[in-house]
Design a protein around this motif. Structure first.
Motif, mmCIF file in Angstrom:
data_model
loop_
_atom_site.group_PDB
_atom_site.id
_atom_site.type_symbol
_atom_site.label_atom_id
_atom_site.label_comp_id
_atom_site.label_asym_id
_atom_site.label_seq_id
_atom_site.Cartn_x
_atom_site.Cartn_y
_atom_site.Cartn_z
ATOM 1 N N THR A 48 0.773 -1.354 0.035
ATOM 2 C CA THR A 48 -0.111 0.019 0.007
ATOM 3 C C THR A 48 1.097 1.158 -0.041
ATOM 4 O O THR A 48 0.573 2.192 -0.902
ATOM 5 C CB THR A 48 -0.986 -0.106 1.360
ATOM 6 O OG1 THR A 48 -1.524 -1.035 1.248
ATOM 7 C CG2 THR A 48 -1.785 1.196 1.174
ATOM 8 N N GLU A 51 2.406 2.032 -3.373
ATOM 9 C CA GLU A 51 1.441 2.384 -4.481
ATOM 10 C C GLU A 51 1.163 3.809 -4.033
ATOM 11 O O GLU A 51 0.790 4.772 -5.018
ATOM 12 C CB GLU A 51 0.038 1.493 -4.135
ATOM 13 C CG GLU A 51 0.234 0.031 -4.637
ATOM 14 C CD GLU A 51 -1.048 -0.562 -4.626
ATOM 15 O OE1 GLU A 51 -1.785 -0.173 -3.703
ATOM 16 O OE2 GLU A 51 -1.078 -1.950 -5.098
ATOM 17 N N GLU A 52 0.968 4.234 -2.853
ATOM 18 C CA GLU A 52 0.750 5.602 -2.465
ATOM 19 C C GLU A 52 1.246 6.548 -2.701
ATOM 20 O O GLU A 52 1.319 7.792 -2.805
ATOM 21 C CB GLU A 52 0.312 5.699 -0.988
ATOM 22 C CG GLU A 52 -1.060 4.867 -0.664
ATOM 23 C CD GLU A 52 -1.814 5.302 0.749
ATOM 24 O OE1 GLU A 52 -1.562 6.164 1.188
ATOM 25 O OE2 GLU A 52 -3.278 4.711 0.777
ATOM 26 N N THR A 53 2.920 6.157 -2.680
ATOM 27 C CA THR A 53 3.984 6.918 -3.084
ATOM 28 C C THR A 53 4.527 6.891 -4.572
ATOM 29 O O THR A 53 5.918 7.246 -4.877
ATOM 30 C CB THR A 53 5.212 6.555 -2.029
ATOM 31 O OG1 THR A 53 5.596 5.543 -2.131
ATOM 32 C CG2 THR A 53 4.805 7.169 -0.672
ATOM 33 N N SER A 247 4.474 14.678 2.187
ATOM 34 C CA SER A 247 3.666 13.899 1.359
ATOM 35 C C SER A 247 3.921 12.325 1.842
ATOM 36 O O SER A 247 3.082 11.461 1.796
ATOM 37 C CB SER A 247 3.486 13.982 0.018
ATOM 38 O OG SER A 247 5.001 13.699 -0.542
ATOM 39 N N GLU A 248 5.122 11.939 1.827
ATOM 40 C CA GLU A 248 5.429 10.546 2.440
ATOM 41 C C GLU A 248 5.162 10.106 3.681
ATOM 42 O O GLU A 248 4.546 9.153 3.956
ATOM 43 C CB GLU A 248 7.135 10.579 1.983
ATOM 44 C CG GLU A 248 7.538 10.649 0.520
ATOM 45 C CD GLU A 248 8.972 10.715 0.360
ATOM 46 O OE1 GLU A 248 9.513 10.678 -0.587
ATOM 47 O OE2 GLU A 248 9.855 10.977 1.557
ATOM 48 N N ALA A 251 1.626 9.624 3.810
ATOM 49 C CA ALA A 251 1.420 8.173 3.015
ATOM 50 C C ALA A 251 1.706 7.000 3.937
ATOM 51 O O ALA A 251 1.063 5.960 3.986
ATOM 52 C CB ALA A 251 2.387 7.916 1.590
ATOM 53 N N ASP A 254 -1.267 6.827 6.236
ATOM 54 C CA ASP A 254 -2.624 6.310 5.408
ATOM 55 C C ASP A 254 -2.273 4.880 5.437
ATOM 56 O O ASP A 254 -3.097 4.089 5.650
ATOM 57 C CB ASP A 254 -2.533 6.870 4.351
ATOM 58 C CG ASP A 254 -3.262 8.595 4.164
ATOM 59 O OD1 ASP A 254 -3.536 8.713 5.268
ATOM 60 O OD2 ASP A 254 -3.169 9.271 3.244
ATOM 61 N N ALA A 255 -1.306 4.359 5.024
ATOM 62 C CA ALA A 255 -0.907 3.042 4.661
ATOM 63 C C ALA A 255 -0.954 2.175 5.888
ATOM 64 O O ALA A 255 -1.400 0.911 5.988
ATOM 65 C CB ALA A 255 0.384 2.772 4.231
ATOM 66 N N LYS A 258 -4.744 1.716 6.672
ATOM 67 C CA LYS A 258 -5.311 0.657 5.955
ATOM 68 C C LYS A 258 -4.872 -0.651 6.362
ATOM 69 O O LYS A 258 -5.561 -1.847 6.364
ATOM 70 C CB LYS A 258 -4.985 1.105 4.465
ATOM 71 C CG LYS A 258 -5.869 2.250 4.015
ATOM 72 C CD LYS A 258 -5.203 2.525 2.327
ATOM 73 C CE LYS A 258 -6.072 3.841 1.909
ATOM 74 N NZ LYS A 258 -5.548 3.879 0.579
#
Length: 329
Positions: A48, A51-53, A247-248, A251, A254-255, A258
């Motif tokens: 995840t 993918e998000e980064t 932003s990282e 991520a 967020d990961a 999830k």
């Protein structure tokens, strides 16, 4: 005056210059097999995050203790930056802070629903302790309920007598000792060598743990007693996190969110799948244990829960009060 070419001017003044940030490569340690529920949850987190980064942040999970660390070692290893992330059994950290024992206290929370409420009450304490030691709490999810692996069903108090059984923390060791067994506390990586040499003839763990390490090669029975659903915690070195861009960092969080949802949601179906896998490999699963055994276990565990409360102090009372209120909602 010497002529200065345009490319040189671009470097000096930054005109038209671009700077590409190098990809971030991190390592995560876990002492459990890739096929275990937490091995798969760790892989989900990594996938995840990648993918998000857009592939800018890559984490390599070293399953099965490949880096030489056990859960007890992860606390200092991550705090010191020897490894950036780890997936760790929280009960192994009881010597660092007894707050980490709460999820594995016997019979405090014996269902997925109750364990989730206990986690809700406890998470702020985990976050603070890790933060104080240069670490970031990312997420946690429980193991399926612990039971007894052995050569025979441990379905009565008599069957437990004298059993040389592995435990995963001090309260579990004392509880089973009080119940008449002969327990020994072992890290996960030490179990198979002890089974191979007959150093132990039983293991306190989940069906999932046994499936991941193919316990059927050594033991033929699993007895469900819903002893506890202890948490597995994923944590990260604070400096490594702070080195990431905004932003990282987002991520990563967020990961983690999830991955936590993935771990909890997988739990119920995982138990059914584990029991099917055990049946395929000739393991007898016993779910009908005598009330006498459960009574002996709960009575044997009560003094250990009280000792834990004394060690933790006021925070234990506050935490358990919060947990009780959540149960009543």
């Amino acid at each position: 005056m010497k002529n200065i070419t345009l490319p040189v001017l671009a470097v000096v003044f930054g005109i038209g210059a671009t700077s590409a940030r190098a990809d971030v490569n991190l390592d995560m340690s876990s002492e459990y097999p890739v096929s275990s529920i937490h091995g798969q949850t760790a892989d989900f987190f990594v996938k995840t995050l990648k993918e998000e980064t857009g592939g800018e942040v890559n984490v390599t999970v070293h399953h099965g203790g490949a880096l030489g660390y056990k859960s007890v070692d992860h606390y200092d290893a991550v705090g010191d930056g020897a490894v950036q992330l780890a997936s760790s059994f929280s009960g192994a950290w009881s010597g660092i802070n007894p707050i980490f024992l709460v999820s594995s206290l016997p019979f405090l929370a014996t269902s997925i629903e109750d364990t989730k409420k206990l986690y809700e009450a406890t998470r702020p304490y985990y976050e603070q302790v890790l933060e104080d030691d240069n670490q970031l709490f990312l997420y946690a999810a429980p193991w399926p309920a612990s039971g007894f692996w052995a050569h025979k069903p441990i379905d009565s108090a008599e069957a437990l007598k004298g059993l040389k059984i592995r435990t995963f923390d001090a309260p579990g060791t004392k509880t089973l000792q009080n119940a008449g067994a002969s327990p020994v506390q072992l890290s996960w990586g030490d179990i198979i060598p002890q089974l191979t040499t007959n150093g132990i003839d039983g293991v306190l763990t989940s069906a999932d743990g046994g499936v991941g390490s193919q316990f059927w090669e050594y033991l033929s029975n699993f007895t469900e007693v819903n002893y506890a659903l202890p948490l597995q915690v994923t944590h990260m070195n604070r400096d490594a996190f702070d080195d990431l861009s905004d932003s990282e960092q987002k991520a990563v969080l967020d990961a983690a969110k999830k991955a936590e949802a993935y771990g909890w949601e997988a739990l119920e179906n995982r138990v059914k799948g584990n029991y099917a896998k055990l049946a395929e490999n000739g393991v007898t699963v016993t779910t009908d244990v005598s009330p006498d055994l459960l009574s002996v276990l709960k009575t044997s565990s009560a003094p250990e829960v009280e000792k834990w409360k004394e060690r933790v102090g006021d925070d234990a009372l506050t935490l358990l009060d919060t947990y009780q209120k959540l149960l009543e909602q």
